[in-house]
Design a protein around this motif. Structure first.
Motif, PDB file in Angstrom:
ATOM      1  N   UNK A  40      -7.204 -14.311   1.670  1.00 20.51           N
ATOM      2  CA  UNK A  40      -5.746 -14.211   1.631  1.00 20.51           C
ATOM      3  C   UNK A  40      -5.278 -13.232   0.565  1.00 20.51           C
ATOM      4  N   UNK A  41      -5.928 -13.268  -0.596  1.00 25.85           N
ATOM      5  CA  UNK A  41      -5.586 -12.331  -1.671  1.00 25.85           C
ATOM      6  C   UNK A  41      -5.887 -10.898  -1.243  1.00 25.85           C
ATOM      7  N   UNK A  42      -7.051 -10.706  -0.609  1.00 25.66           N
ATOM      8  CA  UNK A  42      -7.447  -9.358  -0.206  1.00 25.66           C
ATOM      9  C   UNK A  42      -6.494  -8.787   0.842  1.00 25.66           C
ATOM     10  N   UNK A  43      -5.996  -9.612   1.754  1.00 22.71           N
ATOM     11  CA  UNK A  43      -5.055  -9.135   2.761  1.00 22.71           C
ATOM     12  C   UNK A  43      -3.754  -8.671   2.118  1.00 22.71           C
ATOM     13  N   UNK A  44      -3.261  -9.443   1.134  1.00 22.13           N
ATOM     14  CA  UNK A  44      -2.064  -9.027   0.400  1.00 22.13           C
ATOM     15  C   UNK A  44      -2.277  -7.670  -0.260  1.00 22.13           C
ATOM     16  N   UNK A  45      -3.438  -7.480  -0.876  1.00 15.19           N
ATOM     17  CA  UNK A  45      -3.728  -6.216  -1.548  1.00 15.19           C
ATOM     18  C   UNK A  45      -3.851  -5.067  -0.559  1.00 15.19           C
ATOM     19  N   UNK A  46      -4.495  -5.318   0.578  1.00 18.14           N
ATOM     20  CA  UNK A  46      -4.686  -4.254   1.572  1.00 18.14           C
ATOM     21  C   UNK A  46      -3.359  -3.686   2.047  1.00 18.14           C
ATOM     22  N   UNK A  47      -2.359  -4.558   2.238  1.00 18.34           N
ATOM     23  CA  UNK A  47      -1.086  -4.121   2.800  1.00 18.34           C
ATOM     24  C   UNK A  47      -0.033  -3.812   1.737  1.00 18.34           C
ATOM     25  N   UNK A  48      -0.448  -3.647   0.495  1.00 24.29           N
ATOM     26  CA  UNK A  48       0.538  -3.313  -0.537  1.00 24.29           C
ATOM     27  C   UNK A  48       0.028  -2.244  -1.497  1.00 24.29           C
ATOM     28  N   UNK A  49      -1.107  -2.469  -2.156  1.00 28.11           N
ATOM     29  CA  UNK A  49      -1.491  -1.585  -3.255  1.00 28.11           C
ATOM     30  C   UNK A  49      -2.072  -0.253  -2.787  1.00 28.11           C
ATOM     31  N   UNK A  50      -2.734  -0.208  -1.633  1.00 24.04           N
ATOM     32  CA  UNK A  50      -3.239   1.075  -1.152  1.00 24.04           C
ATOM     33  C   UNK A  50      -2.080   2.034  -0.874  1.00 24.04           C
ATOM     34  N   UNK A  51      -1.057   1.501  -0.239  1.00 28.09           N
ATOM     35  CA  UNK A  51       0.124   2.310   0.069  1.00 28.09           C
ATOM     36  C   UNK A  51       0.848   2.735  -1.196  1.00 28.09           C
ATOM     37  N   UNK A  52       0.945   1.817  -2.171  1.00 24.59           N
ATOM     38  CA  UNK A  52       1.616   2.140  -3.432  1.00 24.59           C
ATOM     39  C   UNK A  52       0.872   3.247  -4.170  1.00 24.59           C
ATOM     40  N   UNK A  53      -0.464   3.175  -4.212  1.00 21.44           N
ATOM     41  CA  UNK A  53      -1.249   4.235  -4.871  1.00 21.44           C
ATOM     42  C   UNK A  53      -1.037   5.573  -4.168  1.00 21.44           C
ATOM     43  N   UNK A  54      -1.063   5.556  -2.839  1.00 21.79           N
ATOM     44  CA  UNK A  54      -0.961   6.798  -2.074  1.00 21.79           C
ATOM     45  C   UNK A  54       0.384   7.491  -2.286  1.00 21.79           C
ATOM     46  N   UNK A  55       1.477   6.733  -2.279  1.00 21.25           N
ATOM     47  CA  UNK A  55       2.804   7.340  -2.407  1.00 21.25           C
ATOM     48  C   UNK A  55       2.945   8.031  -3.767  1.00 21.25           C
ATOM     49  N   UNK A  56       2.550   7.343  -4.825  1.00 21.14           N
ATOM     50  CA  UNK A  56       2.642   7.942  -6.151  1.00 21.14           C
ATOM     51  C   UNK A  56       1.741   9.171  -6.267  1.00 21.14           C
TER      52      UNK A  56
END
Length: 472
Positions: free
Chosen positions: A170-186
């Motif tokens: 459950x934790x990994x799914x939250x990270x997959x759909x949030x932090x990868x995108x946040x890193x990419x945009x910045x």
């Protein structure tokens, strides 16, 4: 050629055509030297936030710009492909390994699934703000670790270990759909790619398309591993390998980026409060939050119900075919192709993205998904029902890049990670609540579909009211 094989061939041909057209257009844009002013106002704001990152802003030379674009795409998309492969490889086999190989009762299997969603809801309250504070790359590495733990738990028959594995999942799914995108945009802004022919909206479209391609390949690879090596644990081993590879590449090619760095140390509770205030204080962000909760919740529930809906339609048709098993793998591939079609359509026919046009796309696919879910209740013919379900998948394919682009436009970079993860909290709660009311039979499924159709209509009007009149 069977009905589903013919549909897969048509969908694959349509994807090939649209992706080729999209590639030619993007290639032409970069070759022609479509260099714009350094950054938009929003991008300037994002770059200021990440001013501690050494910039890679390309010059006006077309070859330099092309090289910067290529490096960014290789750096991000290769890691992202491995990350989503880890998810897709094991996803189709979770239920089967619990139910059939470990002989776990149905009620316990449901509890294991619920544990994952509950963990996702709880982690949504802190995962993003920790990523903003300690680094988005670090959070992506934690995703790899959590998924390795999830997959490793499948080697055990101890329920305590299995529940721990689902909590990590459950934790990994939250990270997959949030932090990868946040890193990419910045990273996109810090490298100055707003000046190139590569649009941020196109990157979101590529992410969805890539996820679909990886899903199709992962499904085939997973079945081959099960068939040749025996046992459904092997797709989980492959997922672990993907996580190790993704982590290694991140350590070699990614640099860290952060959210707002305050001189004054803040508590996690304060950071969560900051994220919630950022959502509630901006009607546009709140509208996107409502839409993502409803649309993605409908997507997860659709995934749970589609096989039963098609099976019911086949049984109602009668005749010899009613006793034949549905080709679930083939149908899954058709759905992924339909999803790719939606993503490619978004990228090809919405080339000049701005908030207004992307909001129109989001409204359109929300309305389409609502109509198709309503139609799925009324349709009893298997072929027509299948086409309606494909239309839902196509709307999902266009939904993800459109909402990702809109979130990138209206959410401030300094709180991006925490806002993205907090927005997943109501989604997980919504799915858990609906699953807790699960009942056998067509009547319950039809009620769920109609409820989702109605909620999607509400989301349509929420977006129309809060974003369609927003200034670009």
């Amino acid at each position: 050629m069977s009905f589903y094989q013919a549909n897969l061939a048509v969908l694959a041909a349509g994807n090939a055509f649209l992706l080729y057209r999209q590639y030619k257009r993007e290639h032409k844009a970069v070759d022609s030297g479509s260099v714009t002013k350094p950054l938009t106002d929003d991008a300037d704001k994002d770059e200021d936030v990440s001013s501690d990152i050494e910039g890679d802003i390309p010059g006006d030379n077309v070859e330099e710009i092309k090289e910067a674009v290529r490096k960014f795409q290789w750096d991000f998309f290769l890691v992202y492909a491995l990350a989503v492969a880890a998810d897709w490889l094991q996803g189709p086999h979770i239920y089967a390994i619990y139910k059939y190989e470990k002989a776990i009762p149905e009620r316990v299997v449901a509890a294991l699934y619920a544990a994952g969603f509950i963990s996702g809801a709880v982690s949504a309250s802190f995962a993003g703000e920790l990523a903003d504070r300690y680094g988005r790359r670090l959070a992506c590495l934690v995703y790899c670790l959590m998924y390795i733990i999830t997959c490793a738990s499948m080697f055990s028959n101890d329920l305590r270990v299995l529940f721990f594995g689902r909590l990590a999942g459950g934790i990994s799914t939250t990270l997959l759909f949030s932090v990868f995108e946040a890193w990419m945009i910045t990273e996109y802004h810090s490298r100055g790619l707003g000046r190139s022919g590569l649009k941020l909206s196109s990157v979101f479209g590529y992410m969805t398309t890539l996820s679909c391609v990886v899903a199709i390949v992962s499904g085939v690879v997973g079945e081959v591993l099960v068939g040749y090596l025996g046992g459904r644990v092997w797709p989980f081993v492959a997922s672990m390998v993907c996580c190790f590879a993704a982590a290694w590449l991140m350590l070699r090619t990614w640099r860290e980026n952060f959210g707002v760095k305050s001189v004054v140390s803040t508590t996690s509770l304060h950071d969560v409060r900051t994220g919630i205030i950022a959502i509630l204080s901006d009607s546009r962000v709140l509208a996107l939050g409502v839409t993502s909760c409803v649309f993605e919740g409908a997507m997860y529930l659709f995934i749970f119900f589609w096989s039963a809906a098609l099976k019911s339609a086949r049984l109602k048709s009668g005749g010899p075919a009613a006793e034949e098993e549905l080709p679930y793998g083939l149908i899954f591939s058709c759905f992924m192709c339909a999803m790719m079609l939606g993503s490619a359509f978004f990228g090809l026919f919405s080339s000049n993205h701005d908030r207004e046009s992307t909001t129109y796309v989001l409204m359109s696919v929300t309305l389409l998904a609502s109509a198709c879910l309503s139609a799925a209740v009324l349709l009893e013919n298997e072929m027509f029902l299948f086409w309606a379900l494909c239309a839902i998948e196509a709307s999902i394919g266009a939904y993800f890049p459109s909402i990702s682009f809109l979130k990138s436009e209206v959410v401030e970079d300094g709180v991006r990670g925490r806002v993205y993860s907090i927005l997943r909290f109501p989604l997980n709660v919504f799915v858990v609540v609906v699953h807790s009311l699960d009942q056998e039979g067509d009547e319950h499924r039809n009620r769920v579909f109609m409820m989702l159709a109605a909620l999607l209509m509400v989301a349509f009007f929420v977006v129309k009211r809060n974003l369609s009149t927003s200034k670009s």
